[in-house]
Design a protein around this motif. Structure first.
Motif, PDB file in Angstrom:
ATOM      1  N   GLY A 181       0.781  -1.222   0.000  1.00 35.69           N
ATOM      2  CA  GLY A 181       0.000   0.000   0.000  1.00 35.69           C
ATOM      3  C   GLY A 181       0.817   1.279   0.000  1.00 35.69           C
ATOM      4  N   GLU A 182       2.128   1.178   0.195  1.00 35.81           N
ATOM      5  CA  GLU A 182       2.978   2.364   0.222  1.00 35.81           C
ATOM      6  C   GLU A 182       3.677   2.567  -1.128  1.00 35.81           C
ATOM      7  OE1 GLU A 182       5.701   2.376   3.465  1.00 35.81           O
ATOM      8  OE2 GLU A 182       4.132   2.304   5.004  1.00 35.81           O
ATOM      9  N   LYS A 183       3.946   3.811  -1.424  1.00 28.28           N
ATOM     10  CA  LYS A 183       4.631   4.171  -2.664  1.00 28.28           C
ATOM     11  C   LYS A 183       6.139   4.125  -2.464  1.00 28.28           C
ATOM     12  CE  LYS A 183       4.870   7.977  -6.025  1.00 28.28           C
ATOM     13  NZ  LYS A 183       4.347   9.326  -6.350  1.00 28.28           N
TER      14      LYS A 183
ATOM     15  N   GLU B  39       1.043  -7.302 -14.179  1.00 27.27           N
ATOM     16  CA  GLU B  39       2.237  -6.483 -14.254  1.00 27.27           C
ATOM     17  C   GLU B  39       1.950  -5.018 -13.934  1.00 27.27           C
ATOM     18  OE1 GLU B  39       4.769  -8.814 -17.732  1.00 27.27           O
ATOM     19  OE2 GLU B  39       3.368  -7.216 -18.281  1.00 27.27           O
ATOM     20  N   ILE B  40       2.893  -4.395 -13.286  1.00 33.51           N
ATOM     21  CA  ILE B  40       2.867  -2.959 -13.046  1.00 33.51           C
ATOM     22  C   ILE B  40       3.930  -2.347 -13.950  1.00 33.51           C
ATOM     23  CG2 ILE B  40       3.188  -1.128 -11.344  1.00 33.51           C
ATOM     24  CD1 ILE B  40       2.622  -3.300  -9.187  1.00 33.51           C
ATOM     25  N   THR B  41       3.549  -1.361 -14.747  1.00 33.10           N
ATOM     26  CA  THR B  41       4.505  -0.743 -15.655  1.00 33.10           C
ATOM     27  C   THR B  41       4.770   0.701 -15.240  1.00 33.10           C
ATOM     28  OG1 THR B  41       2.752  -0.108 -17.189  1.00 33.10           O
ATOM     29  CG2 THR B  41       3.850  -2.221 -17.575  1.00 33.10           C
TER      30      THR B  41
ATOM     31  N   MET C 210       6.534  -6.261   2.352  1.00 37.07           N
ATOM     32  CA  MET C 210       5.962  -6.750   3.598  1.00 37.07           C
ATOM     33  C   MET C 210       4.500  -6.298   3.763  1.00 37.07           C
ATOM     34  SD  MET C 210       8.347  -8.507   4.881  1.00 37.07           S
ATOM     35  CE  MET C 210      10.125  -8.708   4.965  1.00 37.07           C
ATOM     36  N   PRO C 211       3.718  -7.026   4.580  1.00 38.24           N
ATOM     37  CA  PRO C 211       2.305  -6.661   4.811  1.00 38.24           C
ATOM     38  C   PRO C 211       2.190  -5.296   5.504  1.00 38.24           C
ATOM     39  CG  PRO C 211       2.774  -8.916   5.527  1.00 38.24           C
ATOM     40  CD  PRO C 211       4.092  -8.287   5.239  1.00 38.24           C
TER      41      PRO C 211
ATOM     42  N   VAL D 122       6.518   2.990  -7.669  1.00 35.45           N
ATOM     43  CA  VAL D 122       5.618   1.834  -7.634  1.00 35.45           C
ATOM     44  C   VAL D 122       4.852   1.868  -6.321  1.00 35.45           C
ATOM     45  CG1 VAL D 122       5.430  -0.681  -7.669  1.00 35.45           C
ATOM     46  CG2 VAL D 122       7.241   0.453  -8.993  1.00 35.45           C
ATOM     47  N   THR D 123       3.529   1.704  -6.393  1.00 35.54           N
ATOM     48  CA  THR D 123       2.718   1.526  -5.188  1.00 35.54           C
ATOM     49  C   THR D 123       2.350   0.051  -5.107  1.00 35.54           C
ATOM     50  OG1 THR D 123       1.839   3.776  -5.309  1.00 35.54           O
ATOM     51  CG2 THR D 123       0.615   2.188  -3.976  1.00 35.54           C
ATOM     52  N   TRP D 124       2.741  -0.603  -4.027  1.00 36.48           N
ATOM     53  CA  TRP D 124       2.633  -2.059  -3.939  1.00 36.48           C
ATOM     54  C   TRP D 124       1.204  -2.477  -3.608  1.00 36.48           C
ATOM     55  CZ3 TRP D 124       6.905  -3.698  -5.961  1.00 36.48           C
ATOM     56  CH2 TRP D 124       8.071  -2.949  -5.799  1.00 36.48           C
TER      57      TRP D 124
END
Length: 266
Positions: free
Chosen positions: A180-182, A214-216, A265-266, A227-229
């Motif tokens: 959830g973090e960038k 995929e995240i591009t 990580m969670p 990237v925001t997970w």
């Protein structure tokens, strides 16, 4: 598009040009340790991320860098039918960079007598000797690839890029990633920003879902991308490009590739 690597360093150029179905990765048993301890790292070329179903990754050019910049020797190195594996004793606090560095030269030409296409792979020192003097339409390509992962013992330490080839120079630390973090990263080519470079980030365990998910992203003028997970787990980041900055006199093109395994990580 999936980046392809061969398991032998000198075949990298051919693999990049001809095969696009396989992922190449290092998978550590842990990326964060509270104190010094042993870890095990799996290394493979696979059809599915982090699943052993194709070839082992050659470890001839394994390079493990400790937080203080010294080299760490891998122990219990073994190459099996589907994967390679090695252990690392990480006693020093800080962040370790575990990488396989691939490089080589690939040549192709037309045979004067038969008109057939010929190919050869080699090193900067011997590639010229493999090309006949009367060869026609000669094309020589240099390649440089880095496959890596990161492990931190205790408090993360600053990464020290080598300044060679395509590599990661983190803004967000690569072992401090949270769902959830960038996160922001920088890609560099020979120590300079890798501008306008496409980056693909793929969650692991692709074998067990219908979509790659995929995240591009694309690097900006400073080589930075974000990237925001979406979820916790292991991810595979890859990028590739080419330029004309070769160190081989016969080569007009240099192909650069990068792949990293990151844990969120969670």
């Amino acid at each position: 598009m999936k980046l392809a690597f061969r398991t032998v360093a000198l075949t990298l150029a051919l693999a990049t040009a001809s095969v696009h179905a396989h992922n190449v990765w290092l998978l550590p048993s842990s990326t964060v340790l509270s104190k010094g301890d042993w870890i095990t790292v799996d290394a493979a070329v696979s059809n599915d991320l982090f699943f052993f179903n194709h070839n082992p990754l050659a470890l001839d050019n394994l390079d493990v860098t400790a937080p203080d910049g010294s080299a760490i020797k891998a122990e219990n190195v073994h190459k099996g039918k589907l994967r390679s594996v090695f252990d690392l004793n990480l006693a020093q606090p800080g962040t370790y960079r575990v990488a396989v560095l691939n490089g080589g030269v690939f040549a192709r030409w037309k045979d004067k007598a038969t008109g057939q296409q010929k190919r050869a792979r080699g090193t900067p020192e011997n590639i010229a000797s493999q090309i006949p003097a009367d060869a026609q339409e000669v094309e020589v390509t240099q390649s440089a690839g880095r496959i890596e992962t990161f492990i931190t013992v205790g408090k993360p330490s600053k990464l020290q890029p080598s300044g060679k080839g395509l590599e990661l120079a983190a803004t967000t630390h690569p072992t401090d990633l949270v769902k959830g973090e960038k996160a922001s990263f920088i890609l560099q080519i020979d120590g300079q920003p890798a501008k306008d470079l496409e980056v693909t980030v793929t969650p692991g365990n692709t074998r067990y879902r219908d979509k790659m998910d995929e995240i591009t992203a694309k690097t900006d003028a400073k080589g930075q991308f974000s990237v925001t997970w979406p979820q916790a787990g292991m991810y595979w980041l890859e990028a590739n490009t080419k330029d004309s900055k070769t160190s081989v006199p016969q080569a007009k093109e240099r192909r650069l590739s990068y792949a990293a395994t990151l844990e969120v990580m969670p």
